[in-house]
Write an enzyme that holds these catalytic residues in place. Sequence first.
Site, PDB file in Angstrom:
ATOM      1  N   THR A   1     -30.759  27.678  27.242  1.00 56.10           N
ATOM      2  CA  THR A   1     -32.212  27.646  27.353  1.00 56.10           C
ATOM      3  C   THR A   1     -32.654  29.041  27.759  1.00 56.10           C
ATOM      4  O   THR A   1     -31.841  29.812  28.248  1.00 56.10           O
ATOM      5  CB  THR A   1     -32.621  26.657  28.475  1.00 56.10           C
TER       6      THR A   1
ATOM      7  N   GLY B   1     -34.752  17.528  25.188  1.00 55.09           N
ATOM      8  CA  GLY B   1     -34.169  17.817  26.494  1.00 55.09           C
ATOM      9  C   GLY B   1     -35.239  17.962  27.565  1.00 55.09           C
ATOM     10  O   GLY B   1     -36.401  17.602  27.355  1.00 55.09           O
TER      11      GLY B   1
ATOM     12  N   GLY C   1     -29.632  18.543  29.935  1.00 50.34           N
ATOM     13  CA  GLY C   1     -31.015  18.098  29.919  1.00 50.34           C
ATOM     14  C   GLY C   1     -31.215  16.678  30.409  1.00 50.34           C
ATOM     15  O   GLY C   1     -32.170  16.384  31.121  1.00 50.34           O
TER      16      GLY C   1
END
Lengths: 300, 300
Positions: free
Chosen positions: A169, A199, A223
Site C-alpha cells: 500500500t 481491503g 487488510g
Amino acid sequence: MNKTFALAIHGGAGTLAKENMTTDQRREHEAALEHALSTGIAILQKGGNSLDAVEAAVISLEDCPLFNAGKGSVFTRKGDHEMDAAIMDGRTLKAGAIGGITRIKNPIRLARTVMDQGEYAFLAGEKALQLALDYRLPLEDPTYFYTSMRYAQWQQLQTTPAKEKGFGTVGAVAMDHNGHLAAATSTGGLVNKAYGRLGDSCVIGGGTYANNATCAISCTGDGEAFIRAVAAYDVSCLIEYSQMPLEDACQKVLNKVASLGGAGGLIAIHRSGGIVMPFNSEGMYRACRDTSGHITVGIF
Amino acid sequence: MNKTFALAIHGGAGTLAKENMTTDQRREHEAALEHALSTGIAILQKGGNSLDAVEAAVISLEDCPLFNAGKGSVFTRKGDHEMDAAIMDGRTLKAGAIGGITRIKNPIRLARTVMDQGEYAFLAGEKALQLALDYRLPLEDPTYFYTSMRYAQWQQLQTTPAKEKGFGTVGAVAMDHNGHLAAATSTGGLVNKAYGRLGDSCVIGGGTYANNATCAISCTGDGEAFIRAVAAYDVSCLIEYSQMPLEDACQKVLNKVASLGGAGGLIAIHRSGGIVMPFNSEGMYRACRDTSGHITVGIF
C-alpha cells in the site's frame, strides 16, 4: 501563520525480505520515498494545506512502479488491476473512498474528487469510472499497469503457494501550518485477489482516518485484519477516550491486529505534530519530516 | 446454558412521514417486523446462536417488499438495484461485507458466506456475484426487485427534487444464550444513487459492528455521515474506553452524525443484553425482544 508542519509517508509493509534486497534496490526505494516526501513538503512549506500535501505525496508513490498502488499495482487472479484508495480531511471529517476501480492513473485523485464533490463518500466497482470520466481524470490502458516485477510475482503464485503475503500500500499523513490533519491511502490490494475483494485502504476508519481532534492515520498490511479491528479509528478513539499517547495507541492497535492474525504497520501523526511509524512486519517503506525539520527514511 | 437471550431489528429510518401513513400501512409494517422478530426469536429460543438469528431476521426483512433491502430495494439512477450488506460475529470479530451487488436474492447470505469462507472480509461490484455462484446462493432476475412503490418513488425523483431522503435499511442485533453478540445489516442504499455508491451498511465499523466485549450495532440513515463518523465502532469505543452506558454512547454518536448533517438511527445490544433503539429521524421501523421476554414494536 505557524511555520510548523509535518508529513509522513509509507510505501507498504508487504513482500519485504531483507536478505533478498540488493543495495541498489534499497537505494532505489529510498530515493522514491525521498521524492514523494519532498513533493509533499514543497506544498506544506509554501503554506499549502495538508489535504493537498497527502494527495501529492500519494500521487508520487502511485506513479512509481516500485510500490503496490497506481502504476505498480499487483495483478488480480484474472490478470488485471483493481485499486482502492481513500482520503480524509481532519478539519471537516469529510472523506472520499473508492474500491475495486480499474484504469484510473491516480486512484487517490478519484477519492479526492469523491470527497470534494460531496454527494457520496464511497464508490466501488466499474461504475465509479464514470465519475473519473465526468471529471476528466487521466485514464490509462491496462498495459500501463503492467510491471515485470508484479507479473513475475503473480506468475509464480499460479504454480507455487505464496510464502509471503503479497500485499502492499502507499499512504501519507500530514499536519499543515494551520494544524489541520489529513490522511490518504492507495493500493493495488492483495496479489491474485478475486471476487472484487476490497481491503482496508478504502474503508474509512479501517485503513484511513483523520480528525484534527486526535490524529491522522494510514495503514498497510493484512487488510482483512485491519478492517475487523477498525484499526485507524481505534487509534483515534484510544487518544480521544483513553487519553493514550499516540505511540501506545498505535502499538495497542497493531497488537489487536496481530491477535486477529494480521501483520502490517501504520503511519500516524498526532494533533500536536508528533509522528510514529510502527510495524510488526519485517519491514515497512517509510519516510517522514517532523516538526523540527528532521527527515527520516527507513525500510527495515 | 443461560436461558437469557435478546434480539432487536430495524426496517430503516428513511422515507417515513407519519401523516402519509394509513392505519393499514402501519399494521402491515408492524406485522412484517413481528414476523422477522419471531423468525430470529425461534432460533435463539431453541439454543441457536446470535449469528444465525440476525441472519434469519434480516432474510425475513429482505424478502419483504416493504423495506429497502433485498426484494424491496430502491432503484438506482440507471434503474437497477445495487445492494450492500454486512454481518459481524462479536465472539471472533470475524466479518463479511459486500457492496454494490446485483441479482442476489438475500445479500446478507452472501455477506455471511464471505465471513464463513474467511479468505476475504469485503467484496464489491459485479465480481462478487461469482462467489454467490460458487456457493449456489439463490439469484433472481431483475424483475424480482421491481416493486411499484419503489418504482413510483424513483419516477417522481426524475421530475421533482426529493423532499425526503430516500434511504432505508434493515438490520438485526442479537445476544444468544451463550452471551455471544452479532450484528447484520442489509440495504438497497440510496434511491437514485449513481457511480457505484456504497453506504455505511457494508462498512465494518460504519453501519455494522459487533464485539462480545462491548455491544452489537446496526445503523440506518444518511450513509455518508455514518461512514464519516465511524458510527457503529464509535459506540463500541465509548463503552470500552469511556465506560459510557449504552444509551448515552448511542445518543452521543447520533449527535455526532447529526453534526455531520446526517439523520437516522440505530439498534444496539449491550454485552449485558440491554437494548436501545434511538433515532433522530421522524421514525424508525423497529422491534425487539428483551432479556425478560418483553416484545416492543414501533415506527414513530
